[in-house]
Write a protein that holds these residues in place. Structure first.
Motif, short mmCIF file in Angstrom:
data_model
loop_
_atom_site.label_atom_id
_atom_site.label_comp_id
_atom_site.label_asym_id
_atom_site.label_seq_id
_atom_site.Cartn_x
_atom_site.Cartn_y
_atom_site.Cartn_z
N ILE A 114 -20.30 -38.76 15.00
CA ILE A 114 -21.53 -38.03 15.33
C ILE A 114 -22.49 -38.97 16.04
CG2 ILE A 114 -23.45 -36.66 14.39
CD1 ILE A 114 -21.64 -36.08 11.93
N GLN A 115 -22.92 -38.56 17.21
CA GLN A 115 -23.86 -39.38 17.98
C GLN A 115 -25.19 -38.62 18.09
OE1 GLN A 115 -23.78 -42.45 19.79
NE2 GLN A 115 -25.93 -41.95 20.22
N LEU A 116 -26.25 -39.25 17.61
CA LEU A 116 -27.58 -38.65 17.75
C LEU A 116 -28.33 -39.45 18.82
CD1 LEU A 116 -26.73 -37.74 14.81
CD2 LEU A 116 -29.14 -37.86 14.23
N ASP A 117 -28.69 -38.78 19.90
CA ASP A 117 -29.44 -39.48 20.93
C ASP A 117 -30.90 -39.65 20.50
OD1 ASP A 117 -27.15 -39.66 22.36
OD2 ASP A 117 -27.66 -38.11 23.83
N GLU A 118 -31.64 -40.35 21.32
CA GLU A 118 -33.03 -40.68 20.97
C GLU A 118 -33.82 -39.43 20.54
OE1 GLU A 118 -35.00 -42.86 24.01
OE2 GLU A 118 -36.96 -42.69 23.06
N GLY A 119 -34.45 -39.52 19.41
CA GLY A 119 -35.32 -38.44 18.94
C GLY A 119 -34.60 -37.23 18.38
N ALA A 120 -33.28 -37.27 18.31
CA ALA A 120 -32.55 -36.12 17.78
C ALA A 120 -32.81 -35.99 16.27
CB ALA A 120 -31.06 -36.27 18.03
N ASP A 121 -32.80 -34.76 15.81
CA ASP A 121 -33.12 -34.50 14.40
C ASP A 121 -32.03 -33.59 13.83
OD1 ASP A 121 -34.21 -33.88 11.99
OD2 ASP A 121 -36.06 -32.98 12.77
N VAL A 122 -31.26 -34.13 12.88
CA VAL A 122 -30.10 -33.38 12.39
C VAL A 122 -30.08 -33.35 10.87
CG1 VAL A 122 -27.56 -33.40 12.25
CG2 VAL A 122 -28.69 -33.95 14.41
N THR A 123 -29.82 -32.16 10.34
CA THR A 123 -29.49 -32.07 8.91
C THR A 123 -28.06 -31.55 8.82
OG1 THR A 123 -30.23 -29.79 8.56
CG2 THR A 123 -31.88 -31.53 8.30
N TYR A 124 -27.32 -32.01 7.84
CA TYR A 124 -25.92 -31.62 7.70
C TYR A 124 -25.65 -31.33 6.23
CZ TYR A 124 -20.99 -31.72 9.22
OH TYR A 124 -19.70 -31.38 9.55
N ARG A 125 -25.39 -30.05 5.91
CA ARG A 125 -25.10 -29.65 4.53
C ARG A 125 -23.63 -29.35 4.42
NH1 ARG A 125 -29.18 -31.42 4.60
NH2 ARG A 125 -31.26 -30.63 4.19
N ASP A 126 -22.93 -30.09 3.61
CA ASP A 126 -21.48 -29.95 3.53
C ASP A 126 -21.08 -29.59 2.10
OD1 ASP A 126 -18.81 -30.07 4.09
OD2 ASP A 126 -18.74 -32.20 4.58
N SER A 127 -20.63 -28.34 1.90
CA SER A 127 -20.22 -27.91 0.56
C SER A 127 -18.72 -27.68 0.52
CB SER A 127 -20.90 -26.60 0.17
OG SER A 127 -22.27 -26.72 0.24
N HIS A 128 -18.10 -28.16 -0.54
CA HIS A 128 -16.65 -27.97 -0.69
C HIS A 128 -16.35 -27.09 -1.88
CE1 HIS A 128 -14.42 -30.92 1.96
NE2 HIS A 128 -15.68 -31.03 2.33
N PHE A 129 -15.32 -26.28 -1.72
CA PHE A 129 -14.81 -25.50 -2.85
C PHE A 129 -13.30 -25.65 -2.87
CE2 PHE A 129 -13.16 -21.73 -4.91
CZ PHE A 129 -13.91 -21.69 -6.06
N HIS A 130 -12.79 -26.24 -3.95
CA HIS A 130 -11.35 -26.44 -4.06
C HIS A 130 -10.78 -25.43 -5.06
CE1 HIS A 130 -11.92 -30.87 -2.55
NE2 HIS A 130 -12.39 -29.96 -1.73
N ASN A 131 -9.67 -25.75 -5.65
CA ASN A 131 -9.02 -24.80 -6.55
C ASN A 131 -8.86 -25.47 -7.91
OD1 ASN A 131 -7.36 -22.99 -7.84
ND2 ASN A 131 -5.60 -23.31 -6.50
#
Lengths: 243, 317
Positions: free
Chosen positions: B126-143
């Protein structure tokens, strides 16, 4: 009604509390006054059956004439005995709202919870705050008081109810005690402050692990001032020395 | 929706909902969404300013996602990844570029609802250029009845004044075996917040390595990890922070709760200050649930189990 008969607790061969007998009546407010190290905290923990104290004390404890001497903490709570600690612990991620309803166990309305918060001097916005380190000591203490107002136990023990709360809040504490009294709750305040004992119906003077005197708050305060202020009698171990 | 995948979509939607996703988000025309099932991209939608390219081959999907400069997405980008077979392997590779001053919130759900034994490997650059604003929510559901072997790696480069906030969560099902590596490099004034919450049980194995490189001036990063171990599970958490930039600030925090007799949890913090104006701190705790917390709740009438659950749910909320 809470009755303790011949309650004693020893550690390392030293008697911390010695054969205490007393009955706390329904709907009355009591102050147990004593200097640091006189056995106040040990007495509270033995009554509540907290870790390290249950089954390790002498004597018997009754709630409404039912013996709870060997009952675990949760059973005592279910019979209506509760406590607020001198420094209530924090909980990560738990909101005030969730804490007051005990994770949804109690279905208190939002309005009821807001009223309880208002009574202890916290705005309704506090419902969404977390019971974690973002609350100051005084705010955390107030949340604990709000919890007791909502839970309406039969008997509640406040260990140093005013610690962390500013002097101006004695009126608030008085209101909380009045609210509990109106619910016929027995309030037992453990304190070394005369201001707190003044808002009780009865006061007890604890010294050397024994109840030295019992009477009106005025009488006990006078005695406390005359004898305890100049007394260095300490027999309760520091927290880290306990079991 | 890609051709002939309606049945597949139905199954993947069901799994997506189990992991906490909202299916309507995957179908809305004004939302960027990518749906991957096994080694197929079964659904894809995009909006102006966001380009998506996909490449697939056996057991492998590669996604290139490019968000143009100054694109500010009001609605989250939804990534839905699933594997519906009982056995097999899924390999994913993401190349994500967030342009200058762009703002994007990712919501990613990975579901393996019927897994008996599957391997899921994921690599994200993941590359964020100058001033980029990112949130990343990663949810997993297994068995709960099967086993997932999860290996996921994120390499993030945050340019000047960029901000990256990542939350990874696997708390609603058993884990299986999980290896998470997150490595972020921060340029001048860039900020990062990394948070991982995992509840493991049975004989689950968890390895987490979060590394923050505070390369730039005044860059700042926080990594927080919460693990609750039950039954015979094991976890090792390594948090690393390297303070290189002038006046960089970093903090790492790891709380591991032992909720089982045979649980084995480890936390290893590594703090290295290369520039003496940098400041790095850490907090860590490994142990049973605090006795005073338990007693406080039990004195209000909760059983020990109820009190433990309330405390654990709070930590993982």
């Amino acid at each position: 009604m809470l009755t303790i008969k011949n309650l004693g607790y020893s550690t390392d061969g030293k008697d911390i509390i010695k054969g205490i007998n007393y009955t706390f009546e329904d709907g009355k407010t009591y102050a147990i006054l004593g200097n640091n190290g006189t056995g106040k905290s040990t007495l509270v923990k033995a009554i509540m059956g907290m870790h390290g104290y249950i089954n390790k004390h002498k004597g018997k404890i009754y709630m409404d004439n039912d013996e709870i001497t060997d009952a675990p903490l949760v059973e005592r709570a279910k019979k209506g005995l509760s406590i607020t600690l001198q420094e209530p612990v924090r909980f990560k991620g738990i909101s005030v709202k969730n804490y007051l309803s005990l994770g949804g166990k109690h279905d208190f309305s939002k309005e009821k919870m807001e009223e309880a918060l208002e009574m202890v001097g916290l705005r309704k916005e506090y419902l969404n705050r977390k019971v974690d380190k973002t609350l100051s000591g005084g705010e955390r203490k107030r949340v604990e008081l709000a919890s007791i107002i909502l839970l309406k136990p039969k008997v509640v023990i406040f260990d140093e109810p005013d610690s962390g709360i500013d002097m101006m809040s004695n009126t608030m504490l008085k209101d909380v005690f009045e609210e509990l009294r109106a619910n016929n709750t027995t309030v037992i305040s453990i304190t070394h402050r005369e201001e707190i004992s003044r808002i009780a119906d009865r006061a007890l003077l604890l010294c050397g692990g024994e109840i030295k005197e019992e009477g009106t708050p005025e009488k006990i305060n006078k005695l406390y001032k005359e004898t305890c202020d100049v007394c260095d009698h300490i027999n309760e171990p520091e927290e880290d020395e306990r079991v | 929706m890609e051709r002939n995948f309606s049945k597949e979509f139905e199954y993947i939607s069901e799994a997506y909902e189990k992991s906490g996703g909202e299916v309507s988000n995957l179908l809305a025309k004004d939302i960027v969404s990518i749906i991957v099932s096994g080694d197929q991209v079964i659904g894809r939608n995009t909006v102006e300013g966001v380009n998506i390219e996909a490449e697939t081959k056996e057991n492998f999907v590669k996604l290139n996602l490019n968000v143009e400069d100054n694109t500010r997405l009001k609605k989250p980008v939804h990534l839905c990844v699933g594997y519906l077979k009982d056995f097999g392997e899924q390999n994913l590779e993401y190349d994500i570029r967030i342009g200058k001053n762009a703002q994007v919130n990712f919501v990613s759900h990975c579901s393996f609802p019927s897994s008996q034994e599957i391997t899921h490997n994921s690599l994200a650059n993941i590359q964020l250029d100058e001033g980029a604003d990112v949130t990343y929510r990663d949810s997993h559901f297994h068995n709960d009845n099967g086993f997932v072997n999860l290996d996921t790696k994120y390499y993030i480069k945050a340019g000047k004044n960029a901000s990256f906030d990542n939350r990874f969560e696997l708390t609603k099902s058993r884990v299986g075996k999980m290896n998470v590596l997150m490595d972020i490099s921060l340029d001048d004034d860039a900020k990062a917040y990394l948070e991982t919450k995992v509840k493991e049980k049975m004989d689950d194995r968890v390895d987490i390595n979060e590394t923050i490189h505070l390369n730039g001036k005044r860059s700042s990063g926080i990594a927080k990890t919460y693990v609750v171990g039950q039954d015979e599970s094991r976890a090792e958490v390594i948090n690393e922070v390297y303070g290189k930039g002038d006046n960089a600030k970093g903090h790492i925090e790891c709380d591991e709760i032992i909720a089982g007799e045979k649980v084995e949890l480890t936390t290893i913090p590594k703090l290295k200050v290369i520039n003496n104006t940098a400041e790095i701190t850490h907090e860590a705790s490994v142990g049973k649930i605090n006795a005073e917390q338990l007693e406080t709740l039990m004195s209000k009438g909760l059983t020990e189990e109820q009190a433990s659950n309330m405390i654990i749910n709070g930590i993982l909320s």
